[in-house]
Design a protein around this motif. Structure first.
Motif, short mmCIF file in Angstrom:
data_model
loop_
_atom_site.label_atom_id
_atom_site.label_comp_id
_atom_site.label_asym_id
_atom_site.label_seq_id
_atom_site.Cartn_x
_atom_site.Cartn_y
_atom_site.Cartn_z
N HIS A 180 -23.53 31.85 73.45
CA HIS A 180 -23.04 32.07 72.11
C HIS A 180 -23.48 31.23 70.89
CE1 HIS A 180 -20.24 34.26 74.91
NE2 HIS A 180 -20.05 35.28 73.97
N ASN A 181 -23.45 31.42 69.85
CA ASN A 181 -23.41 30.58 68.77
C ASN A 181 -21.81 30.05 68.33
OD1 ASN A 181 -26.23 30.53 68.28
ND2 ASN A 181 -26.12 32.48 67.28
N PHE A 182 -21.80 28.77 68.51
CA PHE A 182 -20.50 28.41 68.41
C PHE A 182 -20.16 27.65 67.37
CE2 PHE A 182 -17.63 24.46 68.72
CZ PHE A 182 -16.28 25.39 69.18
N VAL A 183 -19.35 28.03 66.44
CA VAL A 183 -19.08 27.79 65.01
C VAL A 183 -18.12 26.24 65.01
CG1 VAL A 183 -18.32 28.19 62.64
CG2 VAL A 183 -19.30 29.99 64.20
N LEU A 184 -18.78 25.23 64.46
CA LEU A 184 -18.20 24.03 64.04
C LEU A 184 -16.92 24.00 63.09
CD1 LEU A 184 -21.34 21.94 64.04
CD2 LEU A 184 -19.90 22.27 66.08
N ASN A 185 -15.97 23.36 63.14
CA ASN A 185 -14.90 23.46 62.40
C ASN A 185 -14.65 22.26 61.68
OD1 ASN A 185 -13.76 22.30 64.37
ND2 ASN A 185 -11.79 23.60 64.40
N ALA A 186 -15.49 21.24 61.77
CA ALA A 186 -15.34 20.03 60.87
C ALA A 186 -16.59 19.35 60.80
CB ALA A 186 -14.27 19.06 61.70
N ALA A 187 -16.65 18.46 59.92
CA ALA A 187 -18.05 17.69 59.82
C ALA A 187 -18.09 16.39 60.38
CB ALA A 187 -18.35 17.64 58.10
N PHE A 188 -19.23 16.03 61.12
CA PHE A 188 -19.28 14.99 61.77
C PHE A 188 -19.27 13.85 61.05
CE2 PHE A 188 -21.72 11.44 63.74
CZ PHE A 188 -21.23 11.46 65.02
N ASP A 189 -19.75 13.70 59.81
CA ASP A 189 -20.07 12.43 58.98
C ASP A 189 -18.41 12.24 58.47
OD1 ASP A 189 -22.46 12.22 59.64
OD2 ASP A 189 -23.19 13.04 57.67
N ASP A 190 -17.44 13.22 58.33
CA ASP A 190 -16.21 13.14 57.72
C ASP A 190 -15.23 12.60 58.52
OD1 ASP A 190 -17.49 13.84 55.25
OD2 ASP A 190 -16.64 15.84 55.49
N CYS A 222 -20.42 18.03 65.45
CA CYS A 222 -21.75 17.77 66.05
C CYS A 222 -22.66 16.85 65.06
CB CYS A 222 -22.53 19.07 66.24
SG CYS A 222 -24.32 18.66 66.50
N PRO A 223 -23.12 15.84 65.43
CA PRO A 223 -23.88 15.00 64.70
C PRO A 223 -25.04 15.79 63.70
CG PRO A 223 -23.95 13.85 66.82
CD PRO A 223 -23.20 15.26 66.71
N GLY A 224 -25.15 15.52 62.37
CA GLY A 224 -26.06 16.25 61.61
C GLY A 224 -25.53 17.74 61.28
N LYS A 225 -24.42 17.78 61.54
CA LYS A 225 -23.78 19.42 61.26
C LYS A 225 -22.44 19.27 60.35
CE LYS A 225 -26.74 21.70 64.45
NZ LYS A 225 -26.96 23.04 65.00
N ARG A 226 -22.23 20.32 59.83
CA ARG A 226 -20.98 20.39 58.99
C ARG A 226 -20.15 21.38 59.64
NH1 ARG A 226 -20.55 16.69 55.07
NH2 ARG A 226 -18.72 17.91 54.11
N SER A 227 -18.88 21.62 58.76
CA SER A 227 -17.97 22.75 59.39
C SER A 227 -18.57 24.00 58.86
CB SER A 227 -16.67 22.53 58.40
OG SER A 227 -15.83 23.55 58.61
N GLY A 228 -18.58 24.91 59.86
CA GLY A 228 -19.27 26.25 59.30
C GLY A 228 -20.66 26.43 59.76
#
Length: 205
Positions: free
Chosen positions: A77-87, A49-55
């Motif tokens: 739910h709150n869905f947990v991201l597993n990668a960073a958009f900027d990376d 997600c733009p502006g967000k990181r893994s976790g």
């Protein structure tokens, strides 16, 4: 003695690395189910997600069909991201997944998101978009000449971007080349099955 049967053989499975574009108030089922199902069959899925990181987390919304003129919306739910958009580097991925919900309407304002979508389109890599997900494809101008589906209220955007909106039952999906689309989460079985076929064909070229 029972007769000896020959084992069934199929081509060796090739795991893919898939990118999923999400944002706050992505549709709950449309992010949770593909994220888990694609991993279940052996693929790697990075949700960003733009502006967000893994976790970090995105909030989701549940869209349901309860006889009203449009869908109803409830907290998910709150869905947990597993990668960073900027990376992320799009060229590292074999395919793209774009869930629906409310996120696509504002993610399409992000130029980097649109560039990522254009990369997958120009490289011919498989793209799966569901429900409001084609709003992103329309904004990226990658659907001209394509036959596709989306949530019915998105049909004008599909047509204005040069695509042909194909009406489907809510449980159906459609494939045109590398693009697989459907109307909403009830289409998951058809949508995911068609995407896996397109993905396998792409990986075995």
């Amino acid at each position: 003695m029972s007769p000896v049967t020959e084992p069934l053989h199929r081509p060796p499975f090739q795991p893919a690395k898939l990118l999923m574009l999400v944002g706050d108030f992505v549709e709950d089922y449309e992010v949770m189910v593909p994220f888990q199902a694609l991993q279940m069959v052996g693929h790697t899925v990075h949700a960003v997600c733009p502006g967000k990181r893994s976790g970090d987390r995105v909030r989701t919304a549940i869209h349901d069909f309860e006889g009203d003129q449009t869908y109803s919306e409830k907290p998910g739910h709150n869905f947990v991201l597993n990668a960073a958009f900027d990376d992320i580097k799009p060229e590292d991925y074999d395919g793209l997944v774009v869930p629906g919900g409310r996120a696509p309407e504002y993610l399409r304002l992000n130029q980097r998101v649109l560039e990522i979508i254009r990369y997958f389109d120009s490289s011919g890599k498989p793209i799966a978009a569901l429900c409001h997900g084609p709003q992103l494809l329309a904004a990226a101008r990658v659907i001209a000449g394509k036959r596709l589906n989306a949530y019915p209220a998105c049909a004008p955007e599909v047509e204005l971007a040069g695509g042909t909106f194909v009406p489907l039952e809510v449980t159906e999906a459609i494939t045109d080349g590398n693009l697989v689309t459907g109307p909403a989460w009830p289409a998951h079985p058809a949508w995911l099955a068609q995407y896996l076929q397109v993905l396998e064909a792409s990986l075995t070229k």
